[in-house]
Design an enzyme around this catalytic site. Sequence first.
Site, PDB file in Angstrom:
ATOM      1  N   GLY A  46       0.845  -1.190   0.000  1.00 48.76           N
ATOM      2  CA  GLY A  46       0.000   0.000   0.000  1.00 48.76           C
ATOM      3  C   GLY A  46       0.874   1.231   0.000  1.00 48.76           C
ATOM      4  O   GLY A  46       2.040   1.177   0.422  1.00 48.76           O
ATOM      5  N   GLN A  51       3.192  10.029   1.205  1.00 48.36           N
ATOM      6  CA  GLN A  51       4.467   9.293   1.330  1.00 48.36           C
ATOM      7  C   GLN A  51       5.431   9.624   0.202  1.00 48.36           C
ATOM      8  O   GLN A  51       6.630   9.335   0.314  1.00 48.36           O
ATOM      9  CB  GLN A  51       4.219   7.781   1.359  1.00 48.36           C
ATOM     10  CG  GLN A  51       3.525   7.310   2.632  1.00 48.36           C
ATOM     11  CD  GLN A  51       3.438   5.800   2.657  1.00 48.36           C
ATOM     12  OE1 GLN A  51       2.512   5.224   2.106  1.00 48.36           O
ATOM     13  NE2 GLN A  51       4.411   5.159   3.269  1.00 48.36           N
ATOM     14  N   CYS A  92       5.820  -0.078   7.405  1.00 42.13           N
ATOM     15  CA  CYS A  92       5.458   1.074   6.574  1.00 42.13           C
ATOM     16  C   CYS A  92       6.672   1.503   5.768  1.00 42.13           C
ATOM     17  O   CYS A  92       7.786   1.560   6.304  1.00 42.13           O
ATOM     18  CB  CYS A  92       4.991   2.225   7.470  1.00 42.13           C
ATOM     19  SG  CYS A  92       4.564   3.733   6.593  1.00 42.13           S
ATOM     20  N   LEU A  93       6.470   1.825   4.496  1.00 36.83           N
ATOM     21  CA  LEU A  93       7.594   2.258   3.656  1.00 36.83           C
ATOM     22  C   LEU A  93       8.252   3.528   4.208  1.00 36.83           C
ATOM     23  O   LEU A  93       9.426   3.775   3.963  1.00 36.83           O
ATOM     24  CB  LEU A  93       7.123   2.503   2.216  1.00 36.83           C
ATOM     25  CG  LEU A  93       6.595   1.283   1.453  1.00 36.83           C
ATOM     26  CD1 LEU A  93       6.115   1.698   0.064  1.00 36.83           C
ATOM     27  CD2 LEU A  93       7.651   0.194   1.352  1.00 36.83           C
ATOM     28  N   HIS A 134      -4.554   1.472   7.306  1.00 33.18           N
ATOM     29  CA  HIS A 134      -3.207   2.028   7.464  1.00 33.18           C
ATOM     30  C   HIS A 134      -2.986   3.190   6.483  1.00 33.18           C
ATOM     31  O   HIS A 134      -2.514   4.263   6.865  1.00 33.18           O
ATOM     32  CB  HIS A 134      -2.180   0.909   7.233  1.00 33.18           C
ATOM     33  CG  HIS A 134      -0.745   1.347   7.256  1.00 33.18           C
ATOM     34  ND1 HIS A 134       0.158   0.909   8.189  1.00 33.18           N
ATOM     35  CD2 HIS A 134      -0.049   2.181   6.421  1.00 33.18           C
ATOM     36  CE1 HIS A 134       1.334   1.478   7.949  1.00 33.18           C
ATOM     37  NE2 HIS A 134       1.244   2.245   6.869  1.00 33.18           N
ATOM     38  N   GLU A 135      -3.363   2.973   5.219  1.00 33.78           N
ATOM     39  CA  GLU A 135      -3.127   4.017   4.207  1.00 33.78           C
ATOM     40  C   GLU A 135      -3.994   5.246   4.460  1.00 33.78           C
ATOM     41  O   GLU A 135      -3.544   6.381   4.282  1.00 33.78           O
ATOM     42  CB  GLU A 135      -3.366   3.475   2.795  1.00 33.78           C
ATOM     43  CG  GLU A 135      -2.478   2.306   2.386  1.00 33.78           C
ATOM     44  CD  GLU A 135      -1.013   2.482   2.694  1.00 33.78           C
ATOM     45  OE1 GLU A 135      -0.514   3.616   2.652  1.00 33.78           O
ATOM     46  OE2 GLU A 135      -0.355   1.474   3.000  1.00 33.78           O
ATOM     47  N   HIS A 138      -2.585   7.675   6.845  1.00 40.65           N
ATOM     48  CA  HIS A 138      -1.584   8.586   6.263  1.00 40.65           C
ATOM     49  C   HIS A 138      -2.246   9.883   5.784  1.00 40.65           C
ATOM     50  O   HIS A 138      -1.633  10.953   5.846  1.00 40.65           O
ATOM     51  CB  HIS A 138      -0.889   7.931   5.061  1.00 40.65           C
ATOM     52  CG  HIS A 138       0.244   7.007   5.423  1.00 40.65           C
ATOM     53  ND1 HIS A 138       1.384   7.438   6.056  1.00 40.65           N
ATOM     54  CD2 HIS A 138       0.417   5.678   5.215  1.00 40.65           C
ATOM     55  CE1 HIS A 138       2.220   6.406   6.225  1.00 40.65           C
ATOM     56  NE2 HIS A 138       1.652   5.326   5.726  1.00 40.65           N
TER      57      HIS A 138
HETATM   58 CO    CO Z   1       2.507   3.466   5.752  1.00 43.11          CO
END
Ligand code: CO
Length: 160
Positions: A46, A51, A92-93, A134-135, A138
């Site tokens: 995701g 991000q 998470c990235l 989660h996304e 953000h």
């Molecule tokens: Co994330």
Amino acid sequence: MALLEIKTAGDPVLKKVCEPVQKIDKRLRNFLDDMYDTMIAKEGIGIAAPQVGESIRAVIVDVDRNDRKGRYDMINPVITFREGSVVDNEGCLSCPDLFGDVERAEKIRVEYISRFNKKKTLEAEGLLARCIQHELDHLDGKLFIDIAQNITRGKKNSEK
Ligand code: CO
């Protein structure tokens, strides 16, 4: 195709509440494709626009690691129903090498606009529901490390 730079924890763009997308056009679709390519290159499931530095309400999820056929591009998404509660390990990235346990709703319904400007409703559970939650966090300037328990560095708790 262009790979975008992933912003990491500490970058102020990750703390902002994102603005709704106003215009769904070719330029936005190109941006979404770049987001997707960046997510795949980083082996994510995701990614959210902030991000990669764009403070707009757009995310992509694709939890099917095998054939990459589970792609959902979600513009201005809103969760309209939540049920149940489940704790599982997340990463998470934007938080490289960190993992932690996060409580999320087990099932959700999310309403969003597609990349071709169509209203969509998706009911999700399991990993897909977790990833969407989660996304969407953000988009409100929230990182999983703000709400996670048992944060570890380097490997997933389940791989201990
Ligand atoms: Co994330």
